[in-house]
Write an enzyme that holds these catalytic residues in place. Structure first.
Site, mmCIF file in Angstrom:
data_model
loop_
_atom_site.group_PDB
_atom_site.id
_atom_site.type_symbol
_atom_site.label_atom_id
_atom_site.label_comp_id
_atom_site.label_asym_id
_atom_site.label_seq_id
_atom_site.Cartn_x
_atom_site.Cartn_y
_atom_site.Cartn_z
ATOM 1 N N GLU A 92 0.839 -1.195 0.000
ATOM 2 C CA GLU A 92 0.000 0.000 0.000
ATOM 3 C C GLU A 92 0.880 1.254 0.000
ATOM 4 O O GLU A 92 1.891 1.326 0.700
ATOM 5 C CB GLU A 92 -0.881 -0.014 1.250
ATOM 6 C CG GLU A 92 -1.777 1.203 1.389
ATOM 7 C CD GLU A 92 -2.564 1.206 2.693
ATOM 8 O OE1 GLU A 92 -3.625 1.840 2.728
ATOM 9 O OE2 GLU A 92 -2.106 0.579 3.676
ATOM 10 N N LYS A 117 -9.720 2.514 -2.238
ATOM 11 C CA LYS A 117 -9.924 1.920 -0.918
ATOM 12 C C LYS A 117 -11.269 2.349 -0.334
ATOM 13 O O LYS A 117 -11.566 3.540 -0.211
ATOM 14 C CB LYS A 117 -8.781 2.341 0.001
ATOM 15 C CG LYS A 117 -8.772 1.678 1.370
ATOM 16 C CD LYS A 117 -7.555 2.157 2.152
ATOM 17 C CE LYS A 117 -7.443 1.517 3.519
ATOM 18 N NZ LYS A 117 -6.247 2.023 4.250
ATOM 19 N N CYS A 148 -5.385 -2.930 2.616
ATOM 20 C CA CYS A 148 -5.112 -2.847 4.044
ATOM 21 C C CYS A 148 -6.346 -3.038 4.938
ATOM 22 O O CYS A 148 -6.804 -4.148 5.145
ATOM 23 C CB CYS A 148 -4.392 -1.541 4.356
ATOM 24 S SG CYS A 148 -3.423 -1.595 5.894
#
Length: 253
Positions: free
Chosen positions: A39, A108, A142
């Site tokens: 990330e 995300k 994540c």
């Protein structure tokens, strides 16, 4: 398919340095079909991106991903901090297919509010599944790992592997170990998880990047605290045989 995990020690807001590190690891591990970076691999996990994140057309890390993937006739993925034309910021997970010169991305969805990621970034509202070399990959980033409903294999959201890129701190390493296995088991898929090592001003990162199979077994895992690359073969035919024989997904909610 040969997949190489690039577990890098990200240097804060130094994309040129981080690109060189990625180049070294790729050069030592030639011939993979897919290379996966962590990330925000070019900057570190910048929760205050003003002056650090750039627009796509000006982002040297994205340009490097595209040029390298095309040169090596491979695919490269990983997330970057991006500023859009409207002034908003995204934590954007790119999948660059150098064989077709196509670019896909996932923004995300679950922003890390504990670390104030939500103060500057806008969350994405759609899932992304990329088809490449005969396999289907669900892209995650994540904190998404903690939310099983978002990643659930479902009608219209069928895939063969999850790619999760992360800056996951050592203080929560046990959750990384458990949740990567859980997502692979419950969705009966491969999971490719790439985490960083090293330090930033917020956390220490142990790495432990991993490839897990559809039964929750670890195929291979990178060492703790060590910048390195690891190449693993994943077999779609094996996955399909397992899904056909042990039909867990047919009974999903």
């Amino acid at each position: 398919m040969k997949v190489t995990l690039l577990q890098t020690d990200i240097q804060w807001a130094q994309p040129e340095v981080n690109i060189k590190a990625a180049e070294r690891l790729i050069a030592r591990n030639p011939g993979s079909d897919l290379y996966v970076l962590p990330e925000m691999w070019s900057t570190g996990f910048v929760t205050e991106p003003v002056g650090i994140a750039h627009e796509e057309s000006e982002n040297i890390a994205l340009r490097w991903m595209q040029q390298t993937a095309e040169k090596l006739h491979t695919a490269i993925c990983g997330s970057l901090a991006i500023c859009l034309a409207d002034g908003s910021y995204r934590n954007r997970h790119y999948f660059v297919n150098g064989r077709t010169a196509k670019l896909a991305y996932y923004d995300k969805h679950h922003l890390f509010t504990y670390g104030h990621e939500d103060r500057y970034y806008t969350s994405g509202d759609s899932r992304t599944i990329v088809e490449y070399a005969g396999m289907r990959f669900l892209l995650l980033t994540c904190y998404d790992l903690r939310f099983p409903c978002w990643s659930r294999y479902a009608t219209g959201r069928e895939y063969d592997a999850i790619i999760i890129v992360a800056n996951w701190p050592e203080s929560r390493q046990s959750a990384w170990q458990l949740l990567t296995r859980a997502r692979a088991i419950e969705n009966q898929c491969y999971l490719i998880g790439v985490n960083r090592v090293g330090d930033d001003k917020y956390s220490h990162y142990a790495g432990c990047s991993v490839v897990i199979d559809y039964n929750g077994r670890t195929k291979s895992q990178c060492h703790r605290h060590q910048e390195e690359a690891m190449t693993v073969a994943i077999d779609l035919a094996e996955l399909e045989r397992c899904r056909k024989k042990f039909c867990v997904l047919n009974d999903r909610d």
